[in-house]
Design an enzyme around this catalytic site. Structure first.
Site, short mmCIF file in Angstrom:
data_model
loop_
_atom_site.label_atom_id
_atom_site.label_comp_id
_atom_site.label_asym_id
_atom_site.label_seq_id
_atom_site.Cartn_x
_atom_site.Cartn_y
_atom_site.Cartn_z
N LYS B 61 0.79 -1.03 0.18
CA LYS B 61 -0.02 -0.15 0.09
C LYS B 61 0.76 1.22 0.03
O LYS B 61 1.88 1.29 0.69
CB LYS B 61 -0.89 -0.03 1.18
CG LYS B 61 -1.88 0.92 1.25
CD LYS B 61 -2.60 0.83 2.66
CE LYS B 61 -3.90 2.02 2.84
NZ LYS B 61 -4.64 1.84 3.98
N SER B 136 -9.72 1.63 3.25
CA SER B 136 -8.91 2.57 2.57
C SER B 136 -7.73 1.58 1.66
O SER B 136 -7.26 1.87 0.49
CB SER B 136 -7.85 3.58 2.99
OG SER B 136 -7.17 3.17 3.80
N SER B 160 -9.45 -0.36 7.71
CA SER B 160 -9.00 -0.18 6.07
C SER B 160 -8.32 -1.52 5.58
O SER B 160 -8.00 -1.49 4.33
CB SER B 160 -8.17 1.01 6.05
OG SER B 160 -8.78 2.12 5.92
#
Lengths: 99, 469
Positions: B61, B136, B160
């Site tokens: 990420k 997210s 997330s």
């Protein structure tokens, strides 16, 4: 102050100034509406009487994680300035502080 | 021929060990899948051209700082930023020989539940490109579900990792707070942020947790796990006491298909030998979301103060003084959601409001912690749906921040208490994956993996999106 009170245009401008955000005049009203709606929702926390409850600032029961004060390698000046938008003479150049 | 959609990281490691395939060949296969499907999915913000390592490749990420590889947190304010150091987790992956495939998309600064808040365009769900992958960590989830990475790391503040795992039919672990280093992770809310794996199987999750967990002298909030992570083997749940918190299983807005799927999963847990009983978390669920949306923005408003246009990242062109530079740089560089949360957090911390908002929220956090501790006196693990809904359509909640915040209503309460949580896919509703959330006491990762593995075997969920089979 009570939680869950709608905020004014002046509040939005004050908070934007504190947060160093240059909010355009034509967007203040929209932001005011959104923040008021969110604050009304989160103001729910005031429904509970928690006068006898201790606050939690951290999820683990870890206190005072000390480290030895020993010198370690750090970034070189070139590395520290590698991403600078306006490096100058080995430093970060910025406009005048206060006009 | 390597089937990147089906190959687990564990199986890929087996192929490498038996020298049936090289790490280079693996990496090449994933790059080919990225070239084929990422134009549609947009899981990646940056794909590497080459990477060192002789192991199973990985995607990270884009909040995970990678030396020499752009790291943006999906924010225009960090566009062009190329870190000069590695985060501890990126260094752990390098040390384990995992070549970096690329950096994955997210909601800007990890603030969101759909990846629509990215400053560089949304990611799409491999199960249905008209729908969001969750967020997210939506880019990491879409990459693994879409066969664009064998495994990936995400980060979880309010849900997330768990929520995108649920929406993409994957396994997602939010580890116990403090078990994975935050050094070099772009900070959102420091008392909540945790990095963790997004994988196809529970065993892959355990393998990756072995790579990234451990105390780090560079992050003073880290601790060592009391027991090393074990690869789960058990196929039954005998002796396990599972609690069903009523409020987490009957939350407002829960889709009937999600409820049915989770109820069926609970019945299966009983058949596997678990003792199942009801428990209560009344105030955690009722007040959790409000508590989170005060504490996380308050911490974010402090953490995001560093983006000032001076040392790195975007700088606005101004004729005025330094204050004008700060204010314009930040208004131009941040997207709507970070700006909203910075202002909310600044307000909650400002003179006159601190006690009523932030101080009160910290006390609510104690209440939540105590409620979970009470539930764990009677039960080893708690279960609920991970998300009240399956993947929703792009744009469906984008205009209403409060509706979007409700996506995390079931993942936030355990996060506030610093508890680990594992989301595993337990079935389909309307052709889309449903996630089961397993919650344990702090440091119960091994128990979560054992239960998750046994349930995963029983569910026999096919993690390859139907339209790609």
């Amino acid at each position: 102050m009570e939680a869950g009170v709608a905020i004014t245009r002046e509040d939005v401008l004050h908070v934007a100034r504190l947060a160093r955000l240059e909010i355009p005049a034509d967007q203040v009203e929209e932001v005011q509406g959104q923040l008021s709606a969110i604050l009304e929702a989160v103001g729910k926390v005031s429904e509970l009487d928690l006068s006898d409850v201790e606050p939690t600032s951290h999820p683990l029961d870890v206190v005072n994680a000390w480290a030895e004060d020993e010198p370690r390698p750090s970034l070189s000046r070139e590395e520290a300035l590698a991403n600078a938008p306006d490096p100058s003479e080995g430093a970060f150049r910025v406009p005048a502080v206060g006009s | 021929m390597i089937d990147t959609l089906r190959l687990t990281a564990e199986d890929a490691a087996g192929l490498l060990k038996r020298k049936e395939v090289s790490s280079e060949e693996l990496t090449r296969a994933y790059r080919a899948s990225i070239a084929e499907r990422d134009p549609e999915l947009h899981a990646y913000l940056h794909v590497t051209e080459s990477a060192d390592g002789d192991g199973v490749p990985i995607a990270l990420k884009d909040v995970i700082t990678t030396k020499g590889v752009p790291t943006t947190a999906a924010s225009r304010i960090l566009e062009g930023y190329v870190p000069v150091f590695d985060s501890t987790v990126a260094a752990c992956c390098k040390d384990a020989g995992l070549p970096l495939l690329g950096k994955t998309n997210l909601d800007e600064f990890a603030m969101g539940s759909s990846t629509e808040n990215s400053g560089f365009g949304p990611t799409r769900n491999p199960w249905d490109p008209e729908r969001v992958p969750g967020g997210s960590s939506g880019g990491s989830a879409a990459a693994v579900a879409g066969g664009l990475a064998p495994w990936a790391l995400g980060s979880d503040t309010g849900g997330s990792i768990k929520q995108p795992a649920s929406l993409c039919g994957l396994v997602g672990l939010r580890p116990t707070y403090g078990t994975v280093s935050r050094y070099g992770i772009v900070a959102f809310a420091s008392s909540l942020d945790q990095v963790g794996p997004l994988t196809k199987t529970v065993r892959d999750s355990a393998l990756l947790m072995q790579v990234i967990s451990g105390a780090d002298p560079r992050d003073s909030t880290t601790v060592e796990l009391p027991q090393p992570i074990e690869l789960p083997e058990a196929e039954d749940l005998r002796g396990l006491r599972i609690g069903i918190p009523r409020e987490l299983n009957e939350a407002e807005g829960m889709e009937p298909g999600v409820k049915q799927s989770v109820d069926a999963a609970i019945r299966l847990a009983e058949e596997l030998g678990a003792e199942v009983g009801e428990t209560r978390l009344p105030r955690s669920v009722e007040f959790g979301l409000a508590c989170y949306y005060l504490i996380a923005p308050a911490e974010a408003s402090a953490n995001l103060a560093r983006y000032d246009g001076v040392r790195f990242g975007h700088r606005a062109q101004v004729d005025g003084d330094l204050t004008e530079l700060y204010e314009r740089t930040r208004w131009e560089g941040f997207g709507d959601e970070p700006k909203r949360r910075i202002m909310l957090g600044t307000y909650a911390l400002s003179a006159g409001y601190y006690e009523a908002y932030y101080g009160q929220a910290q006390k609510v956090r104690t209440v939540i912690k105590d409620e979970f501790a009470a539930a764990f006196r009677d039960f080893d693990l708690l279960v609920s749906p991970t998300s009240p809904t399956v993947a929703f359509r792009l744009g469906e909640k984008a205009e209403n921040p409060l509706a979007m915040y409700l996506s995390d209503v079931l993942t936030i309460p355990p996060n506030m208490a610093g508890l680990p949580g594992l989301s595993i896919p337990c079935g389909l509703s309307e052709g889309l994956p449903v996630g089961l959330q397993l919650i344990g006491p702090q440091f119960s990762e091994n128990a979560l993996f054992r239960a998750g593995h046994a349930l995963e075997r029983a569910f026999a969920f096919d993690y390859v999106p139907e339209r790609l089979r």
